[in-house]
Design a protein around this motif. Structure first.
Motif, PDB file in Angstrom:
ATOM      1  N   GLU A  12      -5.124  -1.733   1.767  1.00  0.00           N
ATOM      2  CA  GLU A  12      -5.294  -2.519   2.995  1.00  0.00           C
ATOM      3  C   GLU A  12      -4.110  -2.327   3.936  1.00  0.00           C
ATOM      4  O   GLU A  12      -4.284  -2.234   5.167  1.00  0.00           O
ATOM      5  N   ARG A  13      -2.907  -2.260   3.392  1.00  0.00           N
ATOM      6  CA  ARG A  13      -1.722  -2.055   4.238  1.00  0.00           C
ATOM      7  C   ARG A  13      -1.767  -0.662   4.875  1.00  0.00           C
ATOM      8  O   ARG A  13      -1.397  -0.490   6.047  1.00  0.00           O
ATOM      9  N   LEU A  30      -4.518   1.047   5.531  1.00  0.00           N
ATOM     10  CA  LEU A  30      -5.577   1.006   6.541  1.00  0.00           C
ATOM     11  C   LEU A  30      -5.104   0.317   7.810  1.00  0.00           C
ATOM     12  O   LEU A  30      -5.473   0.714   8.921  1.00  0.00           O
ATOM     13  N   ALA A  31      -4.263  -0.697   7.654  1.00  0.00           N
ATOM     14  CA  ALA A  31      -3.715  -1.382   8.834  1.00  0.00           C
ATOM     15  C   ALA A  31      -2.841  -0.429   9.646  1.00  0.00           C
ATOM     16  O   ALA A  31      -2.857  -0.442  10.881  1.00  0.00           O
ATOM     17  N   ALA A  32      -2.073   0.408   8.961  1.00  0.00           N
ATOM     18  CA  ALA A  32      -1.225   1.387   9.665  1.00  0.00           C
ATOM     19  C   ALA A  32      -2.094   2.412  10.385  1.00  0.00           C
ATOM     20  O   ALA A  32      -1.779   2.839  11.503  1.00  0.00           O
ATOM     21  N   VAL A  33      -3.203   2.823   9.760  1.00  0.00           N
ATOM     22  CA  VAL A  33      -4.111   3.763  10.401  1.00  0.00           C
ATOM     23  C   VAL A  33      -4.738   3.134  11.636  1.00  0.00           C
ATOM     24  O   VAL A  33      -4.849   3.776  12.698  1.00  0.00           O
ATOM     25  N   ALA A  34      -5.097   1.872  11.524  1.00  0.00           N
ATOM     26  CA  ALA A  34      -5.744   1.192  12.656  1.00  0.00           C
ATOM     27  C   ALA A  34      -4.861   1.170  13.891  1.00  0.00           C
ATOM     28  O   ALA A  34      -5.334   1.229  15.024  1.00  0.00           O
ATOM     29  N   LEU A  35      -3.551   1.106  13.685  1.00  0.00           N
ATOM     30  CA  LEU A  35      -2.620   1.033  14.815  1.00  0.00           C
ATOM     31  C   LEU A  35      -2.657   2.299  15.667  1.00  0.00           C
ATOM     32  O   LEU A  35      -2.400   2.235  16.883  1.00  0.00           O
ATOM     33  N   ILE A  88       1.628   7.757   5.646  1.00  0.00           N
ATOM     34  CA  ILE A  88       1.753   6.641   4.706  1.00  0.00           C
ATOM     35  C   ILE A  88       2.629   7.124   3.554  1.00  0.00           C
ATOM     36  O   ILE A  88       2.295   8.094   2.875  1.00  0.00           O
ATOM     37  N   GLY A  89       3.753   6.460   3.346  1.00  0.00           N
ATOM     38  CA  GLY A  89       4.649   6.836   2.268  1.00  0.00           C
ATOM     39  C   GLY A  89       4.464   5.941   1.057  1.00  0.00           C
ATOM     40  O   GLY A  89       4.292   4.728   1.195  1.00  0.00           O
ATOM     41  N   VAL A  90       4.489   6.538  -0.119  1.00  0.00           N
ATOM     42  CA  VAL A  90       4.364   5.779  -1.369  1.00  0.00           C
ATOM     43  C   VAL A  90       5.771   5.630  -1.952  1.00  0.00           C
ATOM     44  O   VAL A  90       6.418   6.610  -2.316  1.00  0.00           O
ATOM     45  N   ARG A  91       6.228   4.390  -2.021  1.00  0.00           N
ATOM     46  CA  ARG A  91       7.576   4.095  -2.508  1.00  0.00           C
ATOM     47  C   ARG A  91       7.506   3.658  -3.967  1.00  0.00           C
ATOM     48  O   ARG A  91       6.617   2.910  -4.366  1.00  0.00           O
ATOM     49  N   TRP A  96       5.588   2.690   4.878  1.00  0.00           N
ATOM     50  CA  TRP A  96       5.745   2.744   3.433  1.00  0.00           C
ATOM     51  C   TRP A  96       4.967   1.629   2.747  1.00  0.00           C
ATOM     52  O   TRP A  96       4.925   0.492   3.229  1.00  0.00           O
ATOM     53  N   VAL A  97       4.365   1.982   1.616  1.00  0.00           N
ATOM     54  CA  VAL A  97       3.706   0.986   0.769  1.00  0.00           C
ATOM     55  C   VAL A  97       4.249   1.157  -0.648  1.00  0.00           C
ATOM     56  O   VAL A  97       4.615   2.261  -1.053  1.00  0.00           O
ATOM     57  N   GLU A  98       4.320   0.066  -1.375  1.00  0.00           N
ATOM     58  CA  GLU A  98       4.774   0.130  -2.763  1.00  0.00           C
ATOM     59  C   GLU A  98       3.673   0.708  -3.648  1.00  0.00           C
ATOM     60  O   GLU A  98       2.497   0.389  -3.471  1.00  0.00           O
ATOM     61  N   HIS A  99       4.069   1.534  -4.595  1.00  0.00           N
ATOM     62  CA  HIS A  99       3.080   2.227  -5.422  1.00  0.00           C
ATOM     63  C   HIS A  99       2.193   1.265  -6.200  1.00  0.00           C
ATOM     64  O   HIS A  99       1.039   1.574  -6.497  1.00  0.00           O
TER      65      HIS A  99
END
Length: 306
Positions: A295-296, A298-303, A193-196, A285-288
């Motif tokens: 939640e975004r 967690l959705a990536a982890v679920a995949l 998970i990247g923090v942009r 990537w998620v925005e900081h």
């Protein structure tokens, strides 16, 4: 759940907000934090590494902090072994490991397939002698000629890594960059998970963070660690902030100059971090400042565990 227990790594530039997201995810998933910051391995290096105080860890266990004294060297190969042992243990217990830290190579060495090239004592001695005679800047320029990709990722003052890169180039006949981790996870159930964050905002936050470090006792921390062997430590003494304060205490820089050079070095470090991750298509990537970033994530982890 053990075999499908995900491995999560939070990546992104320093001061982007990785720590908070890692805590949020560990809380939601029942996981534990695994440090991947080379300098947070050192006991006593707290203020200058932005090490999270115990009281702010939300009761979540943290691993691979305070493992070394400041006089001991840290190596990627040794860290890889430590981290993979911790990760295996946590997954066996169904506790998702959440990796977080600023050392991109350390993170990649743990997550990806990465076999370390051999070494040749004679070659190593040759390049170490060249380092003493010519200095790191000259050797970095030579590395830039022989392996531009490696030179881009290695700090010009990091003599130890420059020597290693030149040794590998001569030993293998291939660029050092060709021996870096490949984009292939060791464990399929892995997600990054990247923090942009906007660059201008990031640079302001870096300056604020450095100001806070100096205001809350970085100079005293360095002074104490010098008594414990910091100046002799091949790894710890190169840490951003610490090397600038060492120069200040030696009378080579004013306090204002040490602070300003720390800001500049941290901004340069953030750019090098981004260079590691910009071409990795696996990162979600998620925005900081996205209120739904957890939640975004967690959705990536679920995949990866479906």
């Amino acid at each position: 759940m053990a075999s499908g227990t995900p491995i999560i790594a939070i990546v992104g530039p320093t001061a982007a907000g990785k720590t908070e997201l890692s805590l949020d995810l560990a809380e939601r998933l029942g996981g534990e934090i695994v440090n991947t910051d080379a300098m947070q391995l050192y006991r006593g290096m707290d203020i200058g590494t932005a090490k999270l105080p115990v009281a702010e860890r939300r009761g979540i266990p943290h691993h691979l902090l305070d493992r070394l004294t400041v006089s001991e060297p840290a190596t990627v190969a040794e860290f890889q072994g430590w981290a993979r042992t911790v990760i295996t243990s946590l997954r066996a217990a169904g506790r998702p490991p959440v990796l977080v830290g600023g050392s991109a190579l350390y993170t990649r060495a743990v997550l990806d397939r990465f076999e370390f090239p051999g070494t040749d004592p004679a070659l190593r001695a040759k390049w170490e002698a060249e380092l003493v005679a010519r200095g790191p800047a000259a050797l970095h320029a030579l590395l830039a000629e022989r392996d531009p990709a490696a030179a881009e990722r290695i700090e010009p003052d990091n003599g130890r890594r420059i020597v290693r890169a030149l040794e590998v180039v001569e030993l293998t006949g291939r660029p050092f960059s060709a021996t870096l981790p490949q984009l292939e996870y060791v464990e399929p159930a892995t997600v990054q998970i990247g923090v942009r964050i906007d660059r201008d905002l990031l640079e302001r936050r870096i300056e604020q963070r450095v100001d806070a470090m100096f205001e809350t006792g970085l100079v005293d921390e360095v002074r104490r660690l010098l008594d414990e062997g910091l100046a002799e430590g091949r790894t710890a003494s190169r840490a951003i902030g610490y090397q600038q304060v060492i120069a200040h205490l030696a009378g080579d820089l004013s306090l204002a100059e040490a602070r300003e050079r720390t800001v500049i070095a941290t901004r340069q470090f953030a750019r090098r971090q981004l260079a590691w991750w910009k071409d990795d298509p696996r990162i979600a990537w998620v925005e900081h400042d996205d209120p739904r970033r957890v939640e975004r994530a967690l959705a990536a982890v679920a995949l990866v565990v479906e």
